[in-house]
Design a protein around this motif. Structure first.
Motif, PDB file in Angstrom:
ATOM      1  N   PHE A  20       0.828  -1.212   0.000  1.00  0.00           N
ATOM      2  CA  PHE A  20       0.000   0.000   0.000  1.00  0.00           C
ATOM      3  C   PHE A  20       0.863   1.263   0.000  1.00  0.00           C
ATOM      4  O   PHE A  20       0.554   2.243  -0.677  1.00  0.00           O
ATOM      5  CB  PHE A  20      -0.934   0.013   1.209  1.00  0.00           C
ATOM      6  N   GLN A  23       2.354   1.689  -3.458  1.00  0.00           N
ATOM      7  CA  GLN A  23       1.315   2.120  -4.390  1.00  0.00           C
ATOM      8  C   GLN A  23       1.001   3.603  -4.216  1.00  0.00           C
ATOM      9  O   GLN A  23       0.860   4.337  -5.196  1.00  0.00           O
ATOM     10  CB  GLN A  23       0.041   1.294  -4.177  1.00  0.00           C
ATOM     11  N   GLN A  24       0.894   4.042  -2.951  1.00  0.00           N
ATOM     12  CA  GLN A  24       0.556   5.442  -2.729  1.00  0.00           C
ATOM     13  C   GLN A  24       1.691   6.359  -3.164  1.00  0.00           C
ATOM     14  O   GLN A  24       1.447   7.456  -3.687  1.00  0.00           O
ATOM     15  CB  GLN A  24       0.219   5.673  -1.260  1.00  0.00           C
ATOM     16  N   GLN A  28       0.242   9.066  -5.938  1.00  0.00           N
ATOM     17  CA  GLN A  28       0.139  10.483  -5.610  1.00  0.00           C
ATOM     18  C   GLN A  28       0.610  11.373  -6.759  1.00  0.00           C
ATOM     19  O   GLN A  28       0.339  12.574  -6.779  1.00  0.00           O
ATOM     20  CB  GLN A  28       0.940  10.787  -4.352  1.00  0.00           C
ATOM     21  N   GLN A 216      -6.726   3.299  -5.397  1.00  0.00           N
ATOM     22  CA  GLN A 216      -5.736   4.134  -6.081  1.00  0.00           C
ATOM     23  C   GLN A 216      -6.249   5.558  -6.265  1.00  0.00           C
ATOM     24  O   GLN A 216      -5.469   6.517  -6.224  1.00  0.00           O
ATOM     25  CB  GLN A 216      -5.365   3.515  -7.430  1.00  0.00           C
ATOM     26  N   PHE A 219      -5.602   7.141  -3.016  1.00  0.00           N
ATOM     27  CA  PHE A 219      -4.174   7.378  -2.837  1.00  0.00           C
ATOM     28  C   PHE A 219      -3.690   8.585  -3.633  1.00  0.00           C
ATOM     29  O   PHE A 219      -2.774   9.288  -3.211  1.00  0.00           O
ATOM     30  CB  PHE A 219      -3.379   6.146  -3.267  1.00  0.00           C
ATOM     31  N   GLU A 220      -4.281   8.815  -4.813  1.00  0.00           N
ATOM     32  CA  GLU A 220      -3.791   9.909  -5.653  1.00  0.00           C
ATOM     33  C   GLU A 220      -4.278  11.270  -5.194  1.00  0.00           C
ATOM     34  O   GLU A 220      -3.704  12.290  -5.547  1.00  0.00           O
ATOM     35  CB  GLU A 220      -4.197   9.688  -7.115  1.00  0.00           C
ATOM     36  N   LEU A 224      -1.540   9.153   2.562  1.00  0.00           N
ATOM     37  CA  LEU A 224      -1.960   7.809   2.957  1.00  0.00           C
ATOM     38  C   LEU A 224      -2.764   7.815   4.243  1.00  0.00           C
ATOM     39  O   LEU A 224      -3.673   7.011   4.430  1.00  0.00           O
ATOM     40  CB  LEU A 224      -0.719   6.923   3.113  1.00  0.00           C
ATOM     41  N   SER A 227      -6.685   7.825   3.862  1.00  0.00           N
ATOM     42  CA  SER A 227      -7.479   6.731   3.290  1.00  0.00           C
ATOM     43  C   SER A 227      -7.211   5.368   3.920  1.00  0.00           C
ATOM     44  O   SER A 227      -8.143   4.576   4.108  1.00  0.00           O
ATOM     45  CB  SER A 227      -7.238   6.635   1.781  1.00  0.00           C
ATOM     46  N   LEU A 228      -5.930   5.078   4.247  1.00  0.00           N
ATOM     47  CA  LEU A 228      -5.605   3.734   4.714  1.00  0.00           C
ATOM     48  C   LEU A 228      -6.279   3.362   6.030  1.00  0.00           C
ATOM     49  O   LEU A 228      -6.724   2.219   6.183  1.00  0.00           O
ATOM     50  CB  LEU A 228      -4.081   3.564   4.807  1.00  0.00           C
TER      51      LEU A 228
END
Length: 297
Positions: A20, A23-24, A28, A216, A219-220, A224, A227-228
């Motif tokens: 995660f 990915q973030q 971003q 995603q 994340f963008e 983090l 959302s996480l």
């Protein structure tokens, strides 16, 4: 508790937490014009860091699926919630920030909450409930709530959108875990042919892709920490609801056990929030490349 299930679930959480963060780090930088669009995944496929993070998340899901095949959903889901510990560990290494009181308090709440829920509830398997109405009622409630959260997030971005999308994705992942367990049982009972004639494996794939786009997109649009925590808190709650609701998982229901189970889940959510809001979590960046101009990193 089976030691093998414990190792598999914690290993899955480790892979997912690290994935995660990677990915973030990549998402971003994605163009905001791809928000809630499948184009976002096409852009991110060109970024090695995102591919590495996705590989870790997929490995975590695979390990989680094996754990679900050997243990009850109500046992595995709280263990998967510890992915936030591993995400924080990688983020802390990237930022160099100490855990501090907030970090240690969040860690204690999360670990203690998981332990309290598992010890008090003593999750164990039972006969799955055959009533299809009950299946569809619970699945419909989860997926319907996810759709409503997504629709509201689309109208309110960028304010509360990451939190709403995290909640929506967590609900979908909880349903996906339940359907993954059913798919595994069908495969064990009748092999590949028996599995492919059911709707559950196709639903697992569809839900997985949909949840990936939601995650995603969250994340963008924000760090983090926005959302996480929501994703990590919603997934075990949805999974436990499915496990107890129609998969036949059983928990102790005497007054004392229920109090400890509720307290344990509340501590898990509290720990997730504290860890997710920790300063070590990636803050994101204000830089945004022009649409269709995402560069590998």
């Amino acid at each position: 508790m089976s030691v093998l299930v414990l190792v598999l679930a914690v290993s899955a959480a480790c892979c997912m937490g690290l994935g995660f963060v990677l990915q973030q780090n990549a998402a971003q930088r994605a163009p905001l014009g791809d928000f809630l669009s499948p184009r976002l995944l096409l852009d991110l496929l060109r970024v090695p860091r995102w591919l590495g993070g996705t590989a870790l998340v997929v490995a975590g899901m695979a390990l989680g699926a094996v754990a679900l095949g050997r243990g009850e959903l109500s046992l595995v889901e709280p263990l998967l919630a510890t992915n936030l510990l591993f995400a924080l560990a990688l983020s802390r290494r990237q930022t160099g920030r100490p855990l501090g009181r907030q970090g240690w308090a969040g860690l204690a709440l999360l670990a203690g909450g998981v332990s309290a829920f598992v010890v008090a509830g003593e999750p164990r398997g039972g006969a799955a409930i055959a009533d299809p109405l009950r299946h569809w009622l619970i699945i419909g409630l989860m997926t319907g709530s996810a759709l409503l959260l997504t629709a509201y997030a689309k109208r309110t971005r960028p304010g509360s959108a990451p939190v709403l999308l995290g909640l929506a994705a967590g609900l979908l992942y909880g349903v996906q875990d339940a359907l993954t367990r059913i798919s595994g049982e069908r495969f064990s009972a009748g092999g590949l042919a028996h599995l492919l004639t059911a709707w559950q494996p196709y639903a697992v794939l569809l839900i997985g892709v949909t949840a990936l786009i939601l995650v995603q997109s969250a994340f963008e649009t924000a760090p983090l920490r926005r959302s996480l925590p929501a994703l990590t808190a919603a997934q075990p709650l949805a999974g436990i609801a499915c496990g107890v609701g129609f998969l036949g998982d059983r928990l102790r229901t005497d007054a004392g056990a229920l109090a400890w189970e509720a307290g344990g889940l509340a501590a898990v959510v509290g720990g997730i929030v504290l860890l997710g809001l920790h300063p070590a979590m990636p803050r994101g960046t204000a830089h945004r490349p022009p649409a269709r101009d995402l560069q590998p990193s």
